[in-house]
Write an enzyme that holds these catalytic residues in place. Structure first.
Site: not given
Length: 368
Positions: A178, A204, A299
């Site tokens: 991310s 992301h 995540d």
């Protein structure tokens, strides 16, 4: 008090950003710059805690301003970029140069969602103001130094790592990343080289950004990096960047043939989602290696847990001290799922070893 410097050539956007933050007593706008050069000069003079930076500005664009600021007076820079293909490529480059985050804005002022962007901006301003002390790590990226350098100098607590029995070469790599990904992932790919299996990356990002990211990585590394498409067949050597704003799942319609499908998971709070990708990969018949790298939140941790339960495979985690943001790798590490904690370059080297070209078994024959 968070000292904010706004840099945008549009008077409308400068006023809009000021309006977004002025009701928050912990944020003070200390200056407004309408060119990149003005932003560089004001950053040196005002020493703000955070800067919002437009991509396209006269005299000096956001890229060059970011490069000069990160070299001389490092400060968290949040890019504001329109949702266009051209601006997405420029934003990716800015993140590689040291910008820490970005906010995607619609290109039309009429469409500008002040409420949504404002809430996102305030959250990011508060987060990055607290992280200003990590700029020694950020500077290592912008100076093209090894991200491992900062990690080697930091004290490391004892870690509990899983051991994995000897396995066949991996048939698939899944990677979750991310914030900090655009600056970090090139280090992995360059040290990794072409793999003997496909890799799928959940970075992301919103729509319109992942196509430019894939093109940038392909240009930087010379590897076969592509954005995902529906019903894409995964082949050895491919590096697939999941399309922004949605999720991807791996399916195996028959043994040995891996396919990728785009399917947005309504339960996922961010996309492309690493947990969704990892869980789907657990059903593959081949050995799977999971990698969890820099990013906010957790995540990848739950998906890695499913992978470990079903396949007992390798889970490589980026060394937290080398991360722009260490939330994702730290959560995976704290859950006891990691088999190795490595720098980005070391992750690439380890993957090339774990995914060496698979060979068919040989059989002895007897002569009668």
């Amino acid at each position: 008090m968070i000292r904010l410097l706004i840099s945008d050539d549009s008077a409308f956007m400068r006023i809009a950003i000021r309006k977004m933050v002025e009701s928050h007593l912990d944020i003070e706008v200390v200056g407004e710059a309408k060119t990149g050069q003005m932003c560089v000069d004001m950053a040196r003079e005002l020493r703000p805690d955070v800067i919002t930076m437009d991509v396209e500005m006269p005299v000096m664009d956001g890229l060059e301003a970011t490069r000069q600021i990160m070299a001389a007076t490092p400060c968290p820079i949040i890019m504001l970029s329109s949702l266009t293909e051209r601006n997405s490529v420029t934003t990716i480059r800015a993140l590689e140069l040291g910008a820490v985050d970005f906010i995607a804005k619609k290109s039309s002022f009429v469409q500008l969602d002040i409420v949504q962007i404002g809430a996102d901006l305030v959250e990011k301003l508060r987060y990055w103001a607290k992280k200003k002390t990590r700029l020694s790590t950020l500077r290592s990226f912008t100076a093209s130094a090894s991200p491992l350098a900062a990690a080697k100098n930091a004290p490391t607590a004892p870690r509990q790592l899983r051991s994995v029995p000897t396995q066949q070469a991996a048939g698939l790599v899944v990677l979750g990343i991310s914030t900090g990904g655009p600056a970090t992932l090139p280090h992995v790919l360059k040290s990794m080289g072409r793999l003997g299996c496909p890799m799928v990356v959940a970075q992301h990002m919103p729509p319109m950004f992942t196509s430019g990211f894939a093109a940038h990585l392909r240009s930087e590394t010379g590897l076969d990096v592509v954005e995902s498409t529906e019903q894409m067949e995964l082949k050895p050597g491919m590096i697939v960047i999941a399309k922004g704003g949605t999720d991807v799942v791996v399916r195996e319609p028959f043994p040995g043939k891996l396919m990728l499908y785009q399917k947005t998971d309504a339960n996922a709070n961010i996309h492309p989602n690493a947990d969704v990708l990892f869980r789907s990969a657990a059903a593959a018949s081949c050995p799977v290696v999971a990698v969890v790298m820099t990013g906010m939140g957790s995540d990848g941790m739950l998906g890695a847990k499913d992978l470990v339960a079903r396949k007992n495979g390798h889970v490589l985690v980026q060394e937290p001290d080398s991360c722009i943001v260490d939330g994702m790798p730290t959560s995976t590490l704290n859950a006891g799922l990691a088999t190795a904690v490595l720098s980005p370059q070391e992750i690439g080297t380890r993957l090339s070893r774990l995914c060496a070209t698979r060979t068919l078994p040989t059989f002895k024959t007897s002569v009668l």
